[in-house]
Design a protein around this motif. Structure first.
Motif, PDB file in Angstrom:
ATOM      1  N   PHE A 109       0.707  -1.066   0.207  1.00  0.00           N
ATOM      2  CA  PHE A 109      -0.004  -0.056  -0.078  1.00  0.00           C
ATOM      3  C   PHE A 109       1.074   1.229  -0.114  1.00  0.00           C
ATOM      4  O   PHE A 109       2.000   1.210   0.668  1.00  0.00           O
ATOM      5  CB  PHE A 109      -0.941  -0.192   1.244  1.00  0.00           C
ATOM      6  N   HIS A 110       0.314   2.158  -0.823  1.00  0.00           N
ATOM      7  CA  HIS A 110       1.288   3.401  -0.971  1.00  0.00           C
ATOM      8  C   HIS A 110       0.964   4.252   0.453  1.00  0.00           C
ATOM      9  O   HIS A 110       0.082   4.340   0.957  1.00  0.00           O
ATOM     10  CB  HIS A 110       0.718   4.425  -2.100  1.00  0.00           C
ATOM     11  N   THR A 152       7.921  -6.558  -3.216  1.00  0.00           N
ATOM     12  CA  THR A 152       7.759  -5.111  -3.446  1.00  0.00           C
ATOM     13  C   THR A 152       7.497  -4.473  -1.937  1.00  0.00           C
ATOM     14  O   THR A 152       7.262  -4.980  -1.064  1.00  0.00           O
ATOM     15  CB  THR A 152       6.543  -4.734  -4.301  1.00  0.00           C
ATOM     16  N   ASP A 153       8.124  -2.953  -2.236  1.00  0.00           N
ATOM     17  CA  ASP A 153       7.600  -2.073  -1.071  1.00  0.00           C
ATOM     18  C   ASP A 153       7.955  -0.664  -1.500  1.00  0.00           C
ATOM     19  O   ASP A 153       8.486  -0.331  -2.358  1.00  0.00           O
ATOM     20  CB  ASP A 153       8.646  -2.432   0.161  1.00  0.00           C
ATOM     21  N   PHE A 154       6.850   0.297  -0.942  1.00  0.00           N
ATOM     22  CA  PHE A 154       7.165   1.603  -1.234  1.00  0.00           C
ATOM     23  C   PHE A 154       8.030   2.247   0.041  1.00  0.00           C
ATOM     24  O   PHE A 154       7.968   1.605   1.271  1.00  0.00           O
ATOM     25  CB  PHE A 154       5.889   2.438  -0.945  1.00  0.00           C
ATOM     26  N   ASN A 155       8.869   3.104  -0.290  1.00  0.00           N
ATOM     27  CA  ASN A 155       9.553   3.758   0.804  1.00  0.00           C
ATOM     28  C   ASN A 155       8.883   4.883   1.511  1.00  0.00           C
ATOM     29  O   ASN A 155       7.352   4.889   1.202  1.00  0.00           O
ATOM     30  CB  ASN A 155      10.597   4.746   0.193  1.00  0.00           C
ATOM     31  N   GLU A 210       1.039   8.610 -10.887  1.00  0.00           N
ATOM     32  CA  GLU A 210       1.102   7.010 -10.712  1.00  0.00           C
ATOM     33  C   GLU A 210       0.044   6.343  -9.893  1.00  0.00           C
ATOM     34  O   GLU A 210      -0.494   5.508 -10.129  1.00  0.00           O
ATOM     35  CB  GLU A 210       2.204   6.326 -10.984  1.00  0.00           C
ATOM     36  N   CYS A 211       0.026   6.827  -8.532  1.00  0.00           N
ATOM     37  CA  CYS A 211      -0.563   6.340  -7.534  1.00  0.00           C
ATOM     38  C   CYS A 211      -1.479   7.278  -6.865  1.00  0.00           C
ATOM     39  O   CYS A 211      -2.171   6.661  -5.843  1.00  0.00           O
ATOM     40  CB  CYS A 211       0.635   5.868  -6.193  1.00  0.00           C
ATOM     41  N   LYS A 212      -1.817   8.162  -7.327  1.00  0.00           N
ATOM     42  CA  LYS A 212      -2.811   8.963  -7.003  1.00  0.00           C
ATOM     43  C   LYS A 212      -4.254   8.287  -7.032  1.00  0.00           C
ATOM     44  O   LYS A 212      -4.592   7.886  -8.169  1.00  0.00           O
ATOM     45  CB  LYS A 212      -2.876  10.391  -7.394  1.00  0.00           C
ATOM     46  N   PRO A 213      -5.268   8.404  -6.124  1.00  0.00           N
ATOM     47  CA  PRO A 213      -6.550   7.730  -6.361  1.00  0.00           C
ATOM     48  C   PRO A 213      -7.231   8.415  -7.603  1.00  0.00           C
ATOM     49  O   PRO A 213      -7.011   9.791  -7.912  1.00  0.00           O
ATOM     50  CB  PRO A 213      -7.385   8.246  -5.141  1.00  0.00           C
ATOM     51  N   ARG A 214      -8.264   7.648  -8.125  1.00  0.00           N
ATOM     52  CA  ARG A 214      -8.889   8.324  -9.204  1.00  0.00           C
ATOM     53  C   ARG A 214      -9.846   9.420  -8.762  1.00  0.00           C
ATOM     54  O   ARG A 214     -10.605   9.387  -7.737  1.00  0.00           O
ATOM     55  CB  ARG A 214      -9.796   7.214  -9.902  1.00  0.00           C
ATOM     56  N   PRO A 215      -9.708  10.474  -9.442  1.00  0.00           N
ATOM     57  CA  PRO A 215     -10.786  11.318  -8.909  1.00  0.00           C
ATOM     58  C   PRO A 215     -12.215  10.968  -8.790  1.00  0.00           C
ATOM     59  O   PRO A 215     -12.749  10.495  -9.943  1.00  0.00           O
ATOM     60  CB  PRO A 215     -10.803  12.735  -9.974  1.00  0.00           C
TER      61      PRO A 215
END
Length: 361
Positions: free
Chosen positions: A269-270, A309-312, A350-355
């Motif tokens: 998860f972001h 995988t991982d986000f920083n 790239e990872c922003k939620p859809r409006p």
């Protein structure tokens, strides 16, 4: 204007195919299969666990460069790694039935002390905060069908819970601990009462669980399985109407009605947006918006199965390991197989939620 890794800062785009051409390879990666990787919650350091019996810690700079800073060894392949909340301690766990911890604040960069033990390989471990406990504890999950809680100042577990089957995956956010076992059991534990199951359920997916990861807000979790499918599951019954599953990591096979189905090996998860990634045996990763039930971006095949995988901590770097995932058995693990960790600079769109859109009144 320049972005991370020297890339041009992107503008929002309707294109749903992502670009991996500028992804940067980690310097001096492991020499055998990569089982896990985790970013520090406090700094730009990445821990990587491998079948070569080592846990390596790298420092990542803004240009995508990497440098090895520490390394410790196990007696058998390492299956998982995790950081303490303050970023000073790193724990590896694995096939030697032990968890070993390196305290980076001590200046030690080569040795680790054993802090946990099971009767079978330890598949997963996480640091947890338990109410009324003054310091973080370690929870470990093993193929001996138990999870154990460890106060790192004492040699014996504080508590142990027997699960229905071997533990394959676990994750924790806040007071939510989710444990996934063989035979598709999922055990949910409220860490305010860590000695018992809050709820037990069967996975909403029909085949073996490969990964489970908690939502950022602790209200639920995502499940990935070997059948090329992911499920979004909330803990409380009042939210059950929001549960759903979807197909992913599949492609057209030979023949009119044939489909190749690949395992979902990793979910992340972001940290800011709450969107998430899936990655699989097909060698692709995708970013998704669970609330909009929408795929944000899909990426080309990376040259091998993605195992972790991982986000920083800020969400502007996405790390993924390309390595053999054992999905085709021992015979397919050849010396020519690739073992690498790639760093993807996450662009703003790239990872922003859809409006959210509103319908006509």
């Amino acid at each position: 204007m320049s972005g991370l890794f020297g890339q041009p800062a992107s503008t929002a785009s309707s294109n749903t195919t992502g670009d991996i051409s500028k992804d940067v390879a980690l310097t001096a990666p492991p020499e055998d299969g990569i089982s896990d990787l985790k970013f520090s919650p406090q700094s730009e350091h990445l821990a990587v666990a491998s079948w070569d019996k080592k846990v390596r810690i790298y420092e990542i700079n803004a240009q995508g460069g990497s440098e090895g800073k520490a390394l410790f060894e196990h007696e058998q392949p390492v299956l998982t790694c995790c950081w303490s909340k303050d970023g000073t301690k790193i724990v590896g766990s694995g096939a030697d039935k032990a968890s070993r911890m390196m305290d980076l604040s001590s200046g030690n960069t080569t040795t680790a002390s054993q802090v946990a033990a099971h009767d079978a390989p330890i598949r997963c471990a996480r640091f947890v905060d338990i109410p009324q406990q003054q310091s973080q504890m370690l929870v470990t999950g093993s193929w001996d069908k138990t999870i154990k809680y460890w106060d790192l100042r004492t040699p014996n577990p504080v508590a142990s819970i027997t699960c229905q089957e071997r533990i394959y995956s676990l994750d924790v956010v806040g007071s939510l601990l989710v444990v996934a076992t063989a035979d598709r059991y999922i055990d949910i534990i409220n860490l305010s009462d860590p000695g018992k199951f809050y709820k037990t359920m069967q996975s909403p997916l029909k085949w073996q669980t490969r990964a489970v990861t908690c939502f950022n807000d602790g209200s639920g979790f995502a499940v990935g399985s070997v059948e090329g499918r992911c499920a979004i599951q909330y803990v409380e019954e009042k939210d059950a109407s929001a549960n759903f599953s979807f197909k992913c990591h599949r492609n057209s096979g030979t023949g009119a009605n044939n489909t190749n189905v690949y395992s979902v090996n990793a979910l992340s998860f972001h940290p800011q947006h709450g969107t998430f990634s899936t990655a699989g045996s097909d060698g692709t990763f995708h970013f998704w918006d669970k609330d909009a039930k929408h795929r944000l971006k899909g990426y080309p095949e990376v040259g091998g199965s993605i195992t972790a995988t991982d986000f920083n901590r800020t969400g502007n770097i996405f790390a993924y390991s390309v390595s053999y995932d054992w999905s085709k058995g021992y015979s397919a693990n050849t010396a020519q197989g690739v073992n690498k960790v790639m760093l993807h600079a996450v662009q703003p769109d790239e990872c922003k939620p859809r409006p959210k859109t509103t319908g006509r009144k």
